[in-house]
Design a protein around this motif. Structure first.
Motif, short mmCIF file in Angstrom:
data_model
loop_
_atom_site.label_atom_id
_atom_site.label_comp_id
_atom_site.label_asym_id
_atom_site.label_seq_id
_atom_site.Cartn_x
_atom_site.Cartn_y
_atom_site.Cartn_z
N LEU A 396 0.98 -1.22 -0.08
CA LEU A 396 0.15 0.19 0.13
C LEU A 396 0.76 1.34 -0.09
CD1 LEU A 396 -2.59 -1.06 2.73
CD2 LEU A 396 -3.30 -0.47 0.08
N LYS A 397 1.67 1.34 0.62
CA LYS A 397 2.73 2.50 1.07
C LYS A 397 3.44 2.63 -0.31
CE LYS A 397 6.40 5.30 2.19
NZ LYS A 397 7.27 5.68 1.48
N GLY A 398 4.40 1.60 -0.87
CA GLY A 398 5.14 1.82 -1.93
C GLY A 398 4.19 2.01 -3.39
N PHE A 399 3.20 1.22 -3.54
CA PHE A 399 2.63 1.00 -4.73
C PHE A 399 1.80 2.41 -5.06
CE2 PHE A 399 -1.20 -0.09 -7.37
CZ PHE A 399 -0.43 -0.39 -8.57
N LEU A 400 0.98 2.54 -3.93
CA LEU A 400 -0.12 3.83 -4.09
C LEU A 400 0.76 5.29 -4.04
CD1 LEU A 400 -3.00 2.56 -1.72
CD2 LEU A 400 -2.80 2.20 -4.29
N THR A 401 1.80 5.23 -3.57
CA THR A 401 2.58 6.58 -3.50
C THR A 401 3.39 6.71 -4.90
OG1 THR A 401 4.56 5.58 -2.43
CG2 THR A 401 2.67 6.86 -1.18
N ASP A 402 3.83 5.52 -5.34
CA ASP A 402 4.39 5.61 -6.68
C ASP A 402 3.37 5.96 -7.76
OD1 ASP A 402 7.11 5.19 -6.05
OD2 ASP A 402 7.14 3.01 -6.77
N ARG A 403 2.30 5.41 -7.79
CA ARG A 403 1.27 5.64 -8.68
C ARG A 403 0.64 6.94 -8.56
NH1 ARG A 403 1.05 1.51 -12.58
NH2 ARG A 403 2.66 0.21 -12.07
N GLY A 404 0.38 7.13 -7.27
CA GLY A 404 -0.24 8.59 -7.09
C GLY A 404 0.71 9.85 -7.41
N PHE A 405 1.89 9.66 -7.24
CA PHE A 405 2.85 10.53 -8.00
C PHE A 405 2.69 10.77 -9.37
CE2 PHE A 405 6.96 11.93 -9.60
CZ PHE A 405 6.92 13.27 -9.09
N GLN A 406 2.57 9.48 -10.00
CA GLN A 406 2.43 9.34 -11.61
C GLN A 406 1.13 10.16 -11.92
OE1 GLN A 406 4.66 8.27 -13.88
NE2 GLN A 406 3.26 9.23 -14.95
N VAL A 407 0.18 9.87 -11.12
CA VAL A 407 -1.13 10.49 -11.49
C VAL A 407 -1.06 12.09 -11.35
CG1 VAL A 407 -3.44 10.93 -10.59
CG2 VAL A 407 -2.64 8.65 -10.78
N CYS A 408 -0.32 12.60 -10.38
CA CYS A 408 -0.29 14.07 -10.22
C CYS A 408 0.46 14.52 -11.38
CB CYS A 408 0.49 14.38 -8.86
SG CYS A 408 -0.53 13.95 -7.40
N SER A 409 1.74 13.73 -11.84
CA SER A 409 2.39 14.08 -12.86
C SER A 409 1.56 14.15 -14.11
CB SER A 409 3.54 13.12 -13.11
OG SER A 409 4.47 13.46 -14.14
N ASP A 410 0.84 13.12 -14.44
CA ASP A 410 0.07 13.30 -15.47
C ASP A 410 -1.06 14.34 -15.59
OD1 ASP A 410 1.18 11.00 -16.84
OD2 ASP A 410 -0.28 9.61 -16.31
N ALA A 411 -1.56 14.70 -14.34
CA ALA A 411 -2.58 15.81 -14.09
C ALA A 411 -1.96 17.16 -14.45
CB ALA A 411 -2.89 15.87 -12.66
N MET A 412 -0.58 17.22 -14.14
CA MET A 412 -0.01 18.29 -14.68
C MET A 412 0.27 18.29 -16.41
SD MET A 412 4.16 19.75 -13.95
CE MET A 412 3.57 20.42 -12.27
N GLN A 413 0.52 17.36 -16.90
CA GLN A 413 0.56 17.04 -18.22
C GLN A 413 -0.70 17.40 -19.00
OE1 GLN A 413 3.59 16.23 -19.40
NE2 GLN A 413 3.14 16.02 -21.70
N VAL A 414 -1.65 17.14 -18.35
CA VAL A 414 -3.01 17.33 -18.93
C VAL A 414 -3.35 19.05 -19.12
CG1 VAL A 414 -5.79 17.49 -18.51
CG2 VAL A 414 -4.36 15.36 -18.34
N HIS A 415 -2.59 19.76 -18.22
CA HIS A 415 -2.57 21.05 -17.97
C HIS A 415 -1.80 21.91 -19.09
CE1 HIS A 415 -4.91 20.84 -14.17
NE2 HIS A 415 -4.95 21.90 -14.24
N GLY A 416 -0.95 20.89 -19.55
CA GLY A 416 0.10 21.70 -20.39
C GLY A 416 0.84 22.60 -19.66
N GLY A 417 1.47 23.50 -20.59
CA GLY A 417 2.36 24.53 -19.90
C GLY A 417 1.81 25.37 -18.70
N ALA A 418 0.40 25.47 -18.61
CA ALA A 418 -0.20 26.11 -17.54
C ALA A 418 -0.21 25.32 -16.26
CB ALA A 418 -1.84 26.26 -17.99
N GLY A 419 0.10 23.98 -16.33
CA GLY A 419 0.10 23.22 -14.99
C GLY A 419 1.68 23.30 -14.32
N PHE A 420 2.47 23.94 -15.30
CA PHE A 420 4.01 24.11 -14.74
C PHE A 420 3.96 25.43 -14.04
CE2 PHE A 420 8.50 24.61 -15.23
CZ PHE A 420 9.04 23.46 -14.48
N THR A 421 3.05 26.55 -13.97
CA THR A 421 3.05 27.46 -13.20
C THR A 421 2.26 27.41 -11.97
OG1 THR A 421 0.90 28.32 -14.14
CG2 THR A 421 2.79 28.69 -15.75
#
Length: 595
Positions: A396-421
């Protein structure tokens, strides 16, 4: 769009999937009727969404402020929110009624904890660590210690911390130098410096109870000689109120990538007065009560930050106009289509939902087993609960935090350049979430713990029990045509996980580096399989509700996201198996000086 607690999903898990009311005959569940739980979820959603979420950006931008008098001021609004937290009775949900708690199952409290963390991760860490201190004292404290500290900790009138890490030692606690010298009156003088202490100093509570690992003079070297001590900021007087200031000082705050609203402190113990918890030289095993609870909480943080980031990305994708759909305009009267029409945007959003909803189910399912480990009158159920809690904690600790961070990274990607601000919230979610892969034992340590200790514990009883449960589910549902994709996917993933387990047994002992090299892939293979089981169970539940005449769109959504998980996410298990079976040879081929 601000974060909206997913109350409907919590209700689905507790009512439909886990059928919480089945356990109403057990004293620990007697007050957890779904009517009560629904009210708790609704009120928790309002509190976290309306009180905590608006302070998330405030805490990120302001951070905490240290003063030369060794005090720390939390961000604007945190003190007022903390008062509302306590007044609302939220701290007491899962605490023992003997010490002022409401005694509800921890699986119910988990819903509030996730909402709180998603709304404001930095704020939620203060009460989270306090509950960890409560649990450690509950597990090993003397009756006098329990009577003194637990009511204050359960009510969050006093805060709690754990003091483990030192400048020269983190994971390898056997190297710690903090010492404890007996004073002759039952107390000890604690001296040493601890770093990275979350909530180590703040202005939210009238006292802070530090749980400190130290070595008593003359104790054995290494982890065998570590003891645990209660070291309060203010020494309680004869009436149990904060009295004389102890010689515990916050020397400064860490400058961090995220969770700015939480005070991460350097703490100096300068012959501070402390009281031993439990037996001498048994401190690490007691502290693990707190650490294991914290590790489940960190896995929850991965899901929580992913949920908040997903919500922000989905809202942005529905509104942002860019380009035209590959199959023709979907917004013909506008200059462009919303980006949610594009398959690659859908891929990231569907990946997010598949991980978040499957991961949340995995957390709640495990938490229920933890409740039953303590509450069930059936010895076999209790044993299974303890086995699953031990086995699943590193996953639970390892898998869900690895994948949770990936989701957050993908969420930034959905925003494009706006997400990096910093004009949009996803950058904070990404920064805040990153610590979850590191603290309470890095994810690499979780993987080693899984393959090195948890698999072999009690002769492999826990993992064999999990395999048997999955096999029984697949057999019971294999004749249902609508369940076929879920059953087939689960069966294949389970077979690959079992093959990986056998490979570790055969190759890990011969060369321990093989186990180390395979550990992360094995942890992810386990996590993917566990989520396949969760999605199969959720699909069966949704199909039954639909067959019963329910028109609630939630059930159709569960089936759609579940099918996506099986088709698009779960095939990763095959690659994980292939990688781990290559062993350590290519990993260890270069000499150290070549790096």
């Amino acid at each position: 769009m601000p974060y909206q607690p997913p109350v409907r999903d919590y209700a689905f898990l507790l009512r439909d999937l886990l059928e919480l009311e089945r356990y109403a005959n057990l004293p620990a569940f007697a007050d957890a009727s779904m009517d009560t739980v629904d009210q708790i979820l609704e009120e928790a959603g309002r509190f976290t969404g309306e009180v905590l979420a608006p302070l998330n950006s405030v805490g990120d931008k302001e951070g905490c402020r240290w003063s030369p008098d060794f005090s720390v001021e939390t961000p604007k609004g945190f003190k007022e929110a903390y008062v509302k937290l306590v007044e609302g009775g939220w701290p007491a949900l899962g605490a023992d009624p003997a010490y002022g708690g409401q005694g509800l199952p921890h699986v119910v409290n988990l819903a509030f904890s996730e909402m709180s963390s998603a709304a404001n991760m930095a704020f939620s860490m203060y009460p989270g660590l306090t509950h960890g201190a409560y649990s450690a004292i509950m597990a090993a404290g003397s009756q006098e210690q329990k009577d003194l500290y637990l009511p204050k900790l359960a009510a969050f009138q006093w805060g709690g911390t754990m003091n483990l890490t030192e400048p020269h030692c983190g994971t390898d606690l056997g190297l710690l130098r903090t010492k404890a010298v007996p004073s002759g009156d039952g107390t000890y003088k604690i001296s040493g410096q601890k770093i990275w202490i979350s909530g180590g100093e703040h202005d939210l509570t009238e006292n802070i109870v530090h749980l400190v690992l130290a070595r008593i003079e003359g104790a054995p070297a290494g982890t065998r000689g570590i003891s645990l001590f209660i070291v309060p900021k203010f020494i309680p007087d004869t009436e149990g109120k904060p009295g004389v200031r102890n010689s515990v000082k916050c020397l400064g705050l860490e400058e961090k990538m995220g969770i700015h609203g939480n005070a991460t402190c350097v703490i100096s113990h300068e012959e501070a007065t402390g009281w031993l918890i439990g037996e001498e030289n048994r401190g690490l095993s007691i502290m693990f009560v707190m650490m294991n609870e914290a590790r489940l909480g960190v896995g929850m943080q991965g899901v929580a930050q992913a949920e908040a980031a997903y919500q922000a990305a989905a809202a942005f994708a529905r509104e942002r106009l860019q380009g035209r759909s590959l199959t023709g305009p979907k917004n013909p009267d506008g200059p462009a289509d919303p980006i949610i029409v594009h398959p690659d945007i859908r891929r990231m959003l569907m990946d997010a939902r598949a991980i978040i909803e499957g991961g949340r189910a995995f957390l709640f399912w495990t938490a229920l087993h933890g409740d039953l480990a303590d509450a069930s009158p059936d010895e076999a159920v209790r044993q299974k609960g303890h086995d699953f809690m031990a086995l699943m904690t590193p996953v639970l600790k390892g898998f869900l935090t690895d994948r949770g961070f990936q989701v957050c990274s993908d969420a930034m990607q959905v925003h494009g350049g706006a997400g990096f601000t910093e004009h949009f919230p996803v950058s904070q979610y990404l920064r805040d979430c990153r610590i979850a892969l590191i603290y309470e034992g890095t994810n690499g340590i979780q993987a080693l713990d899984l393959v090195g200790r948890k698999l072999a514990a009690d002769g492999g009883r826990g993992v064999m029990s999990f395999f048997a449960e999955v096999d029984a589910f697949a057999e019971a549902n294999e004749a249902d045509a609508k369940m076929k994709p879920f059953v087939d996917g689960l069966a294949q993933a389970k077979a690959e996980l079992q093959e990986a387990t056998m490979w570790l047994m055969q190759n890990g002992l011969a060369n321990p580096d093989n186990a180390g090299a395979a550990s992360t892939d094995y942890l992810h293979l386990f996590g993917l399989t566990a989520l396949a089981y969760m999605w199969a169970m959720m699909a069966r539940t949704a199909l039954a509700k639909i067959a019963g005449g329910s028109a609630d769109p939630l059930y159709q959504e569960k089936l759609a996201v579940g099918r996506y998980y099986i088709a698009r996410v779960l095939p990763e298990t095959t690659g994980r198996l292939a990688k781990l079976k290559t062993g350590a040879e290519t990993l260890m081929a270069l000499p150290a000086e070549a790096f």
